[in-house]
Design a protein around this motif. Structure first.
Motif, short mmCIF file in Angstrom:
data_model
loop_
_atom_site.label_atom_id
_atom_site.label_comp_id
_atom_site.label_asym_id
_atom_site.label_seq_id
_atom_site.Cartn_x
_atom_site.Cartn_y
_atom_site.Cartn_z
N UNK A 269 1.56 -3.99 2.61
CA UNK A 269 2.32 -2.88 3.17
C UNK A 269 1.65 -1.57 2.77
N UNK A 270 1.58 -0.64 3.73
CA UNK A 270 1.08 0.69 3.48
C UNK A 270 1.79 1.66 4.42
N UNK A 271 1.64 2.94 4.14
CA UNK A 271 2.23 3.95 5.02
C UNK A 271 1.44 4.04 6.33
N UNK A 272 2.08 4.55 7.37
CA UNK A 272 1.41 4.79 8.63
C UNK A 272 0.50 6.02 8.54
N UNK A 273 -0.43 6.11 9.46
CA UNK A 273 -1.34 7.25 9.49
C UNK A 273 -2.00 7.36 10.85
N UNK B 28 0.67 -1.87 9.65
CA UNK B 28 0.91 -1.29 8.33
C UNK B 28 1.66 -2.26 7.41
N UNK B 29 2.01 -3.44 7.93
CA UNK B 29 2.67 -4.42 7.07
C UNK B 29 2.44 -5.83 7.59
N UNK B 30 2.52 -6.77 6.67
CA UNK B 30 2.46 -8.18 7.03
C UNK B 30 1.06 -8.77 7.03
N UNK C 46 -3.64 7.42 -2.42
CA UNK C 46 -2.92 8.58 -1.89
C UNK C 46 -1.54 8.22 -1.36
N UNK C 47 -1.37 6.97 -0.93
CA UNK C 47 -0.12 6.53 -0.33
C UNK C 47 0.24 5.15 -0.88
N UNK C 48 1.52 4.81 -0.94
CA UNK C 48 1.91 3.49 -1.44
C UNK C 48 1.25 2.38 -0.61
N UNK C 49 0.54 1.51 -1.30
CA UNK C 49 -0.14 0.38 -0.66
C UNK C 49 0.01 -0.82 -1.59
N UNK C 50 0.45 -1.96 -1.04
CA UNK C 50 0.66 -3.15 -1.87
C UNK C 50 0.29 -4.40 -1.08
N UNK C 51 0.28 -5.53 -1.79
CA UNK C 51 -0.10 -6.80 -1.19
C UNK C 51 -1.42 -7.27 -1.76
#
Length: 164
Positions: free
Chosen positions: A85-89, A127-129, A60-65
């Motif tokens: 990395x992903x979007x906040x929620x 949301x990242x790292x 549903x949202x950009x998610x990578x790593x």
């Protein structure tokens, strides 16, 4: 068979040049669909400890790593790499899911998953790292084929990684 008659009139050098020009020069990975799930990997280190890893795929949202599930001493650890990395929620969690590929299960419009098919490991730390999660000892890891970033408040799967 017009092609055969025209090929016989070409010199060997012209024939080779024609064949080279007509061949695609794309690398094999260019033929893979961009939304296909990355190939997960299972490895064993020099201590005989197994690890399972896979790259995140957005739902549903950009998610990578990358996510790696491994054993360190007597602990099972889930590690998200420095490229995660992903979007906040409003209420993001790390969950293990029974299905390997959530792209069709957590499909639009809801992007939700059924409670019987996953377990919550912990709230998402960032949301990242790079981040590390200790898996509860009672968790039967062989029952789960993927890890996901999931919003509990909206029952929405942001992204997942297959763990072979």
């Amino acid at each position: 068979m017009k092609i055969k008659t025209s090929i016989t009139k070409l010199s060997p050098i012209a024939l080779i040049a024609t064949l080279l020009i007509s061949c695609e020069s794309k690398p094999p990975e260019a033929n893979v669909a961009s939304n296909a799930s990355p190939t997960p990997a299972a490895t064993v280190n020099n201590k005989g400890e197994a690890s399972r890893s896979g790259k995140f795929v957005s739902v549903s949202n950009p998610t990578s790593g990358q996510a790696t599930l491994s054993t360190k001493g007597d602990k099972n650890i889930l590690e998200l790499d420095e490229n995660f990395k992903t979007d906040g929620g409003p209420d993001l969690r790390i969950v293990f899911h029974k299905a390997p590929d959530l792209s069709s299960i957590a499909a639009p419009p809801s992007f939700g998953i059924d409670a019987a098919d996953y377990i919550v490991i912990e709230k998402l730390k960032s949301t990242s790292g790079k981040q590390v999660y200790e898996i509860p000892k009672e968790t039967k890891l062989t029952s789960f084929k993927s890890v996901a970033v999931w919003c509990a408040k909206m029952n929405k799967t942001y992204g997942f990684a297959i763990l072979p």
